[in-house]
Design a protein around this motif. Structure first.
Motif, short mmCIF file in Angstrom:
data_model
loop_
_atom_site.label_atom_id
_atom_site.label_comp_id
_atom_site.label_asym_id
_atom_site.label_seq_id
_atom_site.Cartn_x
_atom_site.Cartn_y
_atom_site.Cartn_z
N LEU A 104 1.26 -1.00 -0.25
CA LEU A 104 0.01 -0.09 0.42
C LEU A 104 0.97 1.40 -0.19
O LEU A 104 0.47 2.11 0.05
N ALA A 105 2.28 0.87 0.05
CA ALA A 105 3.24 2.43 -0.01
C ALA A 105 3.33 3.13 -1.57
O ALA A 105 4.13 4.36 -0.83
N GLY A 106 2.36 2.15 -2.21
CA GLY A 106 2.72 2.99 -3.53
C GLY A 106 3.28 1.80 -4.59
O GLY A 106 3.13 1.18 -4.77
N ASP A 107 3.75 2.50 -5.73
CA ASP A 107 4.04 1.61 -6.73
C ASP A 107 5.43 0.86 -6.54
O ASP A 107 6.72 1.04 -6.23
N GLN A 108 5.27 -0.77 -6.65
CA GLN A 108 5.90 -1.83 -5.77
C GLN A 108 7.01 -1.65 -6.59
O GLN A 108 8.81 -1.99 -6.77
N ARG A 109 6.97 -1.06 -8.34
CA ARG A 109 7.99 -1.78 -9.32
C ARG A 109 8.80 -0.44 -8.92
O ARG A 109 10.31 -0.47 -9.30
N GLU A 110 9.06 1.08 -8.10
CA GLU A 110 9.50 1.93 -7.51
C GLU A 110 11.16 0.90 -6.63
O GLU A 110 12.42 1.53 -6.60
N ILE A 111 10.08 0.41 -5.58
CA ILE A 111 11.15 -0.56 -4.69
C ILE A 111 12.30 -1.28 -5.81
O ILE A 111 13.55 -1.40 -4.82
N LEU A 112 12.03 -2.14 -5.53
CA LEU A 112 12.10 -2.95 -7.46
C LEU A 112 13.29 -2.39 -8.04
O LEU A 112 14.53 -2.89 -8.37
N ARG A 113 13.15 -0.98 -8.14
CA ARG A 113 14.38 -0.24 -9.17
C ARG A 113 15.67 -0.13 -8.55
O ARG A 113 16.60 -0.18 -8.47
N GLY A 114 15.20 0.62 -7.24
CA GLY A 114 16.41 1.05 -6.70
C GLY A 114 16.96 -0.07 -5.54
O GLY A 114 18.09 -0.32 -5.65
N VAL A 115 16.62 -1.11 -5.90
CA VAL A 115 17.26 -2.35 -5.68
C VAL A 115 18.44 -2.70 -7.33
O VAL A 115 19.14 -3.20 -6.28
N TYR A 116 17.24 -2.50 -7.74
CA TYR A 116 18.62 -3.02 -9.04
C TYR A 116 19.74 -2.15 -9.57
O TYR A 116 21.08 -2.56 -9.47
#
Length: 385
Positions: A134-146
């Protein structure tokens, strides 16, 4: 001398006053645990359960989250706590948490990914992520991981669940968090395998995303997205509330065309009945082609079995110690009560009787190669040799 590698799973119902202790007792089959992974119904008292687990383990590194249902060898639960423990020789573990995640999702992903730098050198690695969907677009988290790891480290995990899509919890050490990303970097001397399948199929003609921003779809085929979605379902007049839309959306996700093969699934999390837009758990880019998707118990069960077979095959012939399952809550109404039980039995049969632990999610993470690896209404399986 060290001890042989091992994996244990424990489950306790929330009606038991010492549920955390009992679940930990079932998982801690030896004394040298390296990591605990906890899936806990929000119907329980998470701080109490977490305290009981930590008292029993003596402070073993721990991550976990709230759920929309729990998965264990005895079947699925809705008011229980499940604990998986990894231990013995051949594992190294580092954990991290980032909160509040919603302020900068990429930074949160990068913060957690950096914990892998503390691992002992081992031939196999994976980063396990549990996030607030619910924090927002989860793809953004994974972009940070990448940004930190590149494509060389596989990812698995899922978005924390809850009975109502209002607030979820993440667990790290002795902390109960929300609006957070928690993770465990796992190094292993033996292989780790990942499988990911969804089992949904396309219905009708594709729709062009003509206006979108982040995880909100404003227009499909040049018209308000909510109107087009409901018309395709024959429910334009009948669906007038979020509750009715949620029931339809659980079994009718959107499929995002993917040039590498199977569609990426996007869970429709809700709609704005004023501006007639759709909200999804992850980004649906403008100019993409999307399809209405549907499935049935047979197709969804087939996908679950295939995901487990893929994960076990990736071990290269080594027998699994156990498997972790991250399954979208949207698959449950399609499978039905009996289908859920059969699916868990089939996963355990595929893994040679090794124990399974997991939870029903708001979104799934699986990346073997590539940049992102976020999924909806999918089953992700991690096998551990």
């Amino acid at each position: 001398m060290g001890t042989q590698r091992w994996l244990g799973v424990g489950q306790a119902e929330g009606t038991e006053p010492d549920a955390g202790t009992r679940a930990a007792d079932g998982a801690l089959v030896h004394a040298d645990a390296k990591l605990l992974i906890v899936f806990c119904s929000e119907a329980l008292d998470p701080p109490t359960v977490l305290r009981q687990i930590n008292e029993r383990s003596g402070g073993v590194p721990l991550i976990g989250c709230s759920t929309s249902g729990e998965i264990a060898p005895d079947g699925s639960g809705e008011r229980s706590v499940v604990v998986m423990a990894l231990g013995g020789d051949g594992f190294s573990v580092r954990t991290a948490a980032a909160t509040p995640a919603s302020h900068d999702l990429r930074a949160a992903g990068a913060t957690v990914a950096r914990c892998i730098s503390g691992l002992d050198e081992r031939p196999h690695r994976v980063l396990l992520l549990l996030t607030d969907g619910l924090a927002g677009d989860q793809r953004e988290i994974l972009r940070g991981v990448y940004r930190v790891l590149g494509a060389g480290v596989p990812l698995v995990g899922g978005c924390a669940g809850a009975a109502q899509m209002e607030r979820t919890f993440q667990l790290h050490g002795d902390q109960v968090l929300t609006d957070s990303v928690v993770g465990a970097a796992i190094g292993s001397d033996a292989p780790l395998g990942i499988g990911v399948r969804h089992g949904w199929r396309r219905v009708g003609e594709p729709m062009l995303v003509t206006a979108s921003g982040g995880n909100r779809v404003h227009k499909l085929n040049g018209r308000p997205a909510l109107d087009v979605y409901l018309e395709r379902l024959g429910a334009h007049e009948a669906c007038t509330s979020q509750e009715e839309l949620s029931r339809l959306a659980l079994v009718h996700p959107l499929g995002l065309g993917h040039r590498e093969g199977e569609e990426e699934i996007r869970f429709v999390a809700g709609g704005d009945f004023a501006d007639r837009s759709l909200a999804c758990i992850a980004e649906v880019p403008q100019a993409a082609l999307v399809w209405l998707m549907e499935g049935d118990a047979e197709s969804v069960r087939w996908a679950g079995n295939a995901a487990c077979e893929d994960a076990v095959a990736a071990l290269g012939g080594d027998p699994p110690l156990g498997v972790l399952a991250f399954e979208c809550v949207g698959r449950r109404p399609v499978l039905g009560h009996e289908g859920i039980r059969v699916e868990i039995d089939e996963i355990m049969k595929c893994s040679g009787g090794a124990p399974v632990a997991g939870f029903y999610t708001y979104g799934e993470i699986a990346r073997i190669q590539g940049v992102i690896g976020f999924h909806n209404q999918t089953l992700v399986v991690l096998s551990v040799a």
